[in-house]
Write an enzyme that holds these catalytic residues in place. Structure first.
Site, short mmCIF file in Angstrom:
data_model
loop_
_atom_site.label_atom_id
_atom_site.label_comp_id
_atom_site.label_asym_id
_atom_site.label_seq_id
_atom_site.Cartn_x
_atom_site.Cartn_y
_atom_site.Cartn_z
N TRP A 3 6.88 -13.45 -28.18
CA TRP A 3 7.51 -13.90 -26.65
C TRP A 3 8.18 -12.43 -26.13
O TRP A 3 8.36 -12.78 -25.30
CB TRP A 3 8.25 -14.92 -26.83
CG TRP A 3 7.90 -15.97 -27.88
CD1 TRP A 3 8.50 -17.14 -29.12
CD2 TRP A 3 6.76 -16.98 -27.49
NE1 TRP A 3 7.17 -18.06 -29.12
CE2 TRP A 3 6.61 -18.25 -27.96
CE3 TRP A 3 6.32 -17.02 -25.78
CZ2 TRP A 3 5.60 -18.85 -27.64
CZ3 TRP A 3 5.18 -17.52 -25.41
CH2 TRP A 3 4.85 -18.78 -26.57
N LYS A 54 12.37 -26.65 -27.43
CA LYS A 54 12.58 -26.02 -28.64
C LYS A 54 14.32 -26.75 -29.25
O LYS A 54 14.84 -27.35 -29.65
CB LYS A 54 13.07 -24.15 -28.53
CG LYS A 54 12.03 -23.77 -28.35
CD LYS A 54 10.02 -23.79 -29.01
CE LYS A 54 9.31 -23.97 -28.44
NZ LYS A 54 9.29 -22.23 -28.12
N ASP A 76 15.82 -14.71 -22.98
CA ASP A 76 14.92 -15.54 -22.85
C ASP A 76 16.25 -16.28 -24.82
O ASP A 76 16.72 -15.89 -25.88
CB ASP A 76 13.87 -14.78 -23.63
CG ASP A 76 13.02 -15.71 -23.93
OD1 ASP A 76 13.19 -17.19 -24.15
OD2 ASP A 76 11.98 -16.03 -24.74
C1 LIG Z 1 8.39 -21.26 -27.24
C2 LIG Z 1 8.49 -19.56 -27.01
C3 LIG Z 1 8.73 -19.05 -25.05
C4 LIG Z 1 7.68 -19.89 -24.48
O1 LIG Z 1 7.72 -21.04 -22.95
P1 LIG Z 1 7.02 -22.39 -23.03
O2 LIG Z 1 7.85 -23.35 -22.57
O3 LIG Z 1 5.63 -22.29 -23.72
O4 LIG Z 1 6.42 -20.81 -21.93
C5 LIG Z 1 9.35 -18.40 -24.83
N1 LIG Z 1 10.69 -17.68 -25.45
C6 LIG Z 1 10.60 -18.56 -26.74
C7 LIG Z 1 11.83 -17.57 -27.35
C8 LIG Z 1 10.10 -19.53 -27.22
O5 LIG Z 1 10.53 -19.63 -28.27
#
Ligand SMILES: *Cc1c(COP(=O)(O)O)cnc(C)c1O
Length: 355
Positions: free
Chosen positions: A101, A192, A168
């Site tokens: 990511w 998550k 993020d």
């Molecule tokens: C799952 C995830 C993403 C992607 O998320 P989406 O909502 O599918 O765009 C980005 N960063 C991290 C750390 C993730 O675990």
């Protein structure tokens, strides 16, 4: 049979939250209407959005200058939104490449400016948080991924840098306390550790935003959304509602501090077993281990069939590793009870006794 849900995302939510959400889908607030068939501008839903935004501020102890939004497009659009709002026209930003990511965040930001990657663990299949070089002078911000969901690594704390931070935090938001002061932006997809897929939370410094000198398409402009109280367009009402319920649940459980303590106990339990049990080995290096996603594998593949039977019989679901790591991944987000980790540890010990 009770199912122990270790799914990496979308993932487990508190049972009480799911029950309340189910009720709201058939009859919300005793209106005789479903949550998903009323106007997002009705007083009942506006109250949901406002409570969700204010619970984020309260639970994360955000400084007053921060605003909170619930938008769409997932964290994947967040990669671009972050750069649009904080990377000046013709400017540069520093990024840490600590996983899949994180790497995608770099790729998206390159559409908008010069990117300096100041640390990467790609060469070791992202099994650790990389050592960091200096943030180049003049960088608008340092972007990092606090928890690498796929590889099971996590920053042990906030990186020290001379630049403002953007993170993020999709897979560890609300899992541990941190000081938001050094950040310009924190964003996290809900699915998550916060709610269902379909919304992404942005918490940002209102004094730092809006200074890039670039023209920003409306949907990507955080100030446009803030000026409309996160209702610039139709929000994803159901994900926002379930997120709000989850935030209420976190508060009722004692807040982020209580989550952090519980998550530490769960991590100690699983990593203790991975280290003790000779049949298994971890993927993440010891000092980079994630409290959210524990990645591990069998030293001998020949035992996989026996182990898979054991954990399936124990009611465990969702521990197959991501294809880029293999093996197993036990995701232990806030809503996962400690008891579920114990059931997994028991299965690992049963394999040791019988294989
Ligand atoms: C799952 C995830 C993403 C992607 O998320 P989406 O909502 O599918 O765009 C980005 N960063 C991290 C750390 C993730 O675990």
């Amino acid at each position: 049979m009770k199912i122990h849900n270790f799914s990496a995302g979308p993932c487990i939510l508190p049972e009480t939250v799911l029950n309340e959400a189910a009720q709201a889908v058939s009859n919300f607030n005793n209106l005789g209407l479903s949550l998903v068939e009323i106007s997002h501008r009705s007083p009942d839903f506006v109250a949901v959005m406002e409570e969700a935004r204010s619970l984020v501020k309260e639970l994360l102890h955000l400084p007053d200058r921060f605003d909170v939004l619930f938008l769409q497009g997932g964290a994947s659009l967040g990669f671009l939104t972050a750069a649009y709002n904080f990377l000046p026209e013709g400017g540069r930003a520093a990024y840490i490449d600590s996983g899949t990511w994180a790497n995608k965040a770099v790729k998206e930001a390159k559409h908008l400016g010069g990117i300096d990657v100041i640390g990467s663990s790609k060469a070791s299949n992202y099994n650790e948080i990389p050592d960091l070089g200096a943030v180049p002078n003049g960088s608008a911000y340092l972007h990092y991924t606090s928890n690498n969901t796929i590889f099971g690594t996590q920053f042990s704390g906030t990186p020290q840098a001379e630049a403002p931070l953007i993170a993020d935090m999709s897979s560890d938001i609300f899992s541990r306390e941190f000081d938001a002061n050094p950040y310009h932006l924190i964003y996290a997809g809900a699915q998550k550790n916060m709610g269902p897929a379909g919304t992404v939370m942005y918490a940002f410094d209102t004094e730092a935003v809006g200074k890039t000198g670039r023209s920003i398409p409306s949907y990507l402009d955080l100030q446009v959304h803030a000026s409309k109280d996160s209702m610039f367009n139709t929000p994803s009402v159901f994900p926002v509602y379930v997120t709000m319920l989850t935030l209420r649940w976190i508060k009722s459980m004692g807040g982020v501090k209580a989550m952090e303590e519980r998550n530490a106990r769960k991590a100690a339990l699983i990593y203790g077993e991975i280290d003790r049990n000779d049949l298994f080995e971890g993927h993440a290096a010891g000092n980079s281990r994630s409290t959210m996603n524990a990645t591990f594998r069998l030293k001998e593949d020949t035992k996989a069939a026996a182990f898979d039977t054991l954990w399936k019989e124990a009611g465990i679901s969702g521990i197959k590793g991501h294809r880029s790591v293999g093996g197993y991944r036990a995701s232990m987000y806030n809503a996962l009870p400690e008891e579920s980790v114990q059931v997994l540890v028991d299965a690992m010990q049963e394999l040791e006794r019988t294989a």
